[in-house]
Design a protein around this motif. Structure first.
Motif, PDB file in Angstrom:
ATOM      1  N   ALA A 138       0.900  -1.089   0.057  1.00  0.00           N
ATOM      2  CA  ALA A 138      -0.217   0.052   0.102  1.00  0.00           C
ATOM      3  C   ALA A 138       0.871   1.226  -0.042  1.00  0.00           C
ATOM      4  O   ALA A 138       0.445   2.160  -0.850  1.00  0.00           O
ATOM      5  CB  ALA A 138      -0.854   0.108   1.245  1.00  0.00           C
ATOM      6  N   GLN A 142       0.919   4.157  -3.023  1.00  0.00           N
ATOM      7  CA  GLN A 142       0.637   5.376  -2.819  1.00  0.00           C
ATOM      8  C   GLN A 142       1.676   6.480  -3.182  1.00  0.00           C
ATOM      9  O   GLN A 142       1.502   7.456  -3.640  1.00  0.00           O
ATOM     10  CB  GLN A 142       0.262   5.566  -1.274  1.00  0.00           C
ATOM     11  CG  GLN A 142      -0.045   7.153  -1.006  1.00  0.00           C
ATOM     12  CD  GLN A 142      -0.409   6.997   0.747  1.00  0.00           C
ATOM     13  OE1 GLN A 142      -1.799   7.041   0.894  1.00  0.00           O
ATOM     14  NE2 GLN A 142       0.341   7.278   1.510  1.00  0.00           N
ATOM     15  N   SER A 353      -8.997  -1.786   5.734  1.00  0.00           N
ATOM     16  CA  SER A 353      -9.167  -1.391   4.209  1.00  0.00           C
ATOM     17  C   SER A 353     -10.334  -0.349   4.071  1.00  0.00           C
ATOM     18  O   SER A 353     -10.186   0.215   3.393  1.00  0.00           O
ATOM     19  CB  SER A 353      -9.897  -2.759   3.632  1.00  0.00           C
ATOM     20  OG  SER A 353      -8.787  -3.864   3.618  1.00  0.00           O
ATOM     21  N   VAL A 354     -11.251  -0.332   5.076  1.00  0.00           N
ATOM     22  CA  VAL A 354     -12.407   0.620   4.780  1.00  0.00           C
ATOM     23  C   VAL A 354     -11.558   2.144   5.164  1.00  0.00           C
ATOM     24  O   VAL A 354     -11.972   3.060   4.307  1.00  0.00           O
ATOM     25  CB  VAL A 354     -13.635   0.560   5.819  1.00  0.00           C
ATOM     26  CG1 VAL A 354     -14.352   1.555   5.871  1.00  0.00           C
ATOM     27  CG2 VAL A 354     -14.325  -0.897   5.518  1.00  0.00           C
ATOM     28  N   SER A 357      -9.566   3.130   2.349  1.00  0.00           N
ATOM     29  CA  SER A 357     -10.249   3.594   0.868  1.00  0.00           C
ATOM     30  C   SER A 357     -10.454   5.008   0.909  1.00  0.00           C
ATOM     31  O   SER A 357     -10.784   5.304  -0.255  1.00  0.00           O
ATOM     32  CB  SER A 357     -11.560   2.583   0.917  1.00  0.00           C
ATOM     33  OG  SER A 357     -12.490   3.194   1.756  1.00  0.00           O
ATOM     34  N   SER A 358     -10.566   5.870   2.095  1.00  0.00           N
ATOM     35  CA  SER A 358     -10.757   7.040   1.840  1.00  0.00           C
ATOM     36  C   SER A 358      -9.591   8.096   1.728  1.00  0.00           C
ATOM     37  O   SER A 358      -9.477   9.328   1.552  1.00  0.00           O
ATOM     38  CB  SER A 358     -11.447   7.602   3.091  1.00  0.00           C
ATOM     39  OG  SER A 358     -10.605   7.338   4.194  1.00  0.00           O
TER      40      SER A 358
END
Length: 430
Positions: A138, A142, A353-354, A357-358
């Motif tokens: 991740a 990014q 993950s939630v 996701s933002s």
């Protein structure tokens, strides 16, 4: 453009299959040509013998040539891919240092020249630093998004919209005495509304993006002797915390770094929450509550039938401890036997993950601060539109302040002190 030609080892120190020396600046081609005979075509490569100024053979190397401005730094450059011997690397660097006008690069100087020569903006420089430091998938993804220039392109769109809006307002002021004044308020509102929506979206996503960069925090909290340290050790896969049947063993916050579903995570083992006359234990409880309040996720361990000894918050993950004794299914869990641990990891992965996701494109608090400043100026200007043309000069001034904040974000202005701090973390060859 800097006049000095710089060089440095671009790969890690020590033995390796291949080591790379980078050279950049106005003398890069001529100096390297003296070492290898002649250079390949621009952006080409060739195998050459590397010799010192006395013609003594040093090594056989793959030579890559780059011509400015179409290079990483925007200057002429050469890379020498030599065999990864400490002795070879030392000799190549010694020989390069003997040329007049050529010196060893400072930390991050190659990247700094790329910034100065408009090959990268400041946000991309930070993305490159993050990419070098990336430990998880991740973080890598990014950092690449930032390095690709997505945020810089967005900022440029916002900047142009604010400049256009200010220009329209100022034109209205200039032609205020004309017989047919032009009403620009609707166009300005449309421009500012679009920028405001996008700025608000990016600001909201900064916290999640920064967490991906630095790591999400998961705090394990509960009463003393409920199994927090045992669970931490199970999740970490090692004995990171001391476990004991004696309540109050953990006095300070213990941190363990790990990766979970591709995301960086710091697990926090905290002191058992209870009222205590022991001054040191009471201090540990205070620190535990403070750190748990800051965590992204709190795993609350409870003995069967017991309430939490502190105030719960929405999103807390409540687990019954000591499933190895009770035999109860998840959400009962045991760090000793591992019962319920797989289910816990799956649930934590979903929660993270939630949260992830933002994430937006902005990854540093500095980015959020600049965008908030720009948003404040934009909103002030927007509100002044309803006051009529007599206030357009103030609205235009507010928009100029917002534009200034965006220019600071990408390093166009007022970035010198920030540059020193950023480049201090780079290695010599970058």
């Amino acid at each position: 453009m800097s006049m000095d030609t710089i060089y440095a080892q671009a790969t890690a120190m020590g033995r390796a299959g291949v080591s790379i020396v980078r050279v950049s600046g106005p003398l890069a081609h001529s100096v390297c040509q003296k070492l290898v005979g002649y250079l390949p075509a621009p952006r080409g490569s060739a195998l050459r013998m590397v010799k010192d100024m006395n013609g003594e053979f040093i090594d056989q190397a793959l030579i890559l040539r780059f011509d400015g401005p179409d290079s990483f730094t925007g200057e002429d450059g050469v890379e020498l891919h030599v065999h990864g011997s400490i002795a070879i690397m030392k000799r190549v660097l010694e020989v390069l240092g003997q040329f007049e006008g050529v010196r060893l690069a400072e930390a991050g100087e190659f990247t700094r020249r790329a910034l100065e020569n408009s090959r990268l903006d400041l946000v991309q420089v930070e993305g490159l630093a993050d990419l070098i430091e990336a430990e998880t998938e991740a973080q890598r993804k990014q950092a690449l998004r930032v390095l690709s220039g997505e945020l810089g392109s967005k900022v440029e769109e916002w900047r142009r919209a604010l400049i256009r809006s200010a220009a329209l307002l100022e034109a209205t002021i200039d032609f205020a005495d004309e017989d047919v004044p032009v009403d620009v308020s609707d166009e300005v509102r449309d421009l500012l509304s679009k920028v405001r929506r996008e700025l608000e979206h990016e600001i909201r996503g900064t916290l999640a993006a920064e967490r991906i960069r630095t790591g999400f925090e998961i705090a394990i909290v509960g009463a003393p002797n409920v199994g927090k340290s045992t669970l931490l050790n199970r999740l970490a896969g090692r004995d990171a915390a001391i476990t004991s049947s004696i309540a109050g063993t953990t006095r300070d916050v213990i941190e363990v770094r790990m990766e979970l579903t591709g995301l960086p995570v710091t697990l926090l083992d905290t002191a058992g929450i209870r009222v205590s006359d022991d001054e040191i234990e009471a201090l540990g409880v205070k620190r535990a509550l403070a750190r748990a309040d800051q965590a992204d996720v709190r795993v609350v361990l409870l003995d069967s039938g017991c309430d939490a000894p502190f105030e719960l918050r929405n999103g807390d993950l409540l687990l019954e401890s000591k499933a190895d004794i009770s035999g109860n299914p998840y959400p009962a869990i045991s760090g000793s036997s591992g019962a319920g641990v797989d289910e816990l990891l799956e649930e934590l992965g979903l929660k993270l993950s939630v949260l992830a996701s933002s994430a937006g494109l902005a990854t540093h608090e500095r980015h959020a601060t600049a965008m908030k400043t720009a948003l404040n100026g934009l909103e002030a200007a927007y509100d002044l539109l309803d006051s009529g043309p007599d206030h357009y000069d103030i609205a235009a001034a507010e928009l100029r302040l917002g534009t200034h904040a965006l220019e600071t974000l990408v390093g166009r202005i007022d970035a010198e002190n920030l540059l020193d701090e950023i480049f201090a973390s780079f290695c010599l060859g970058k």
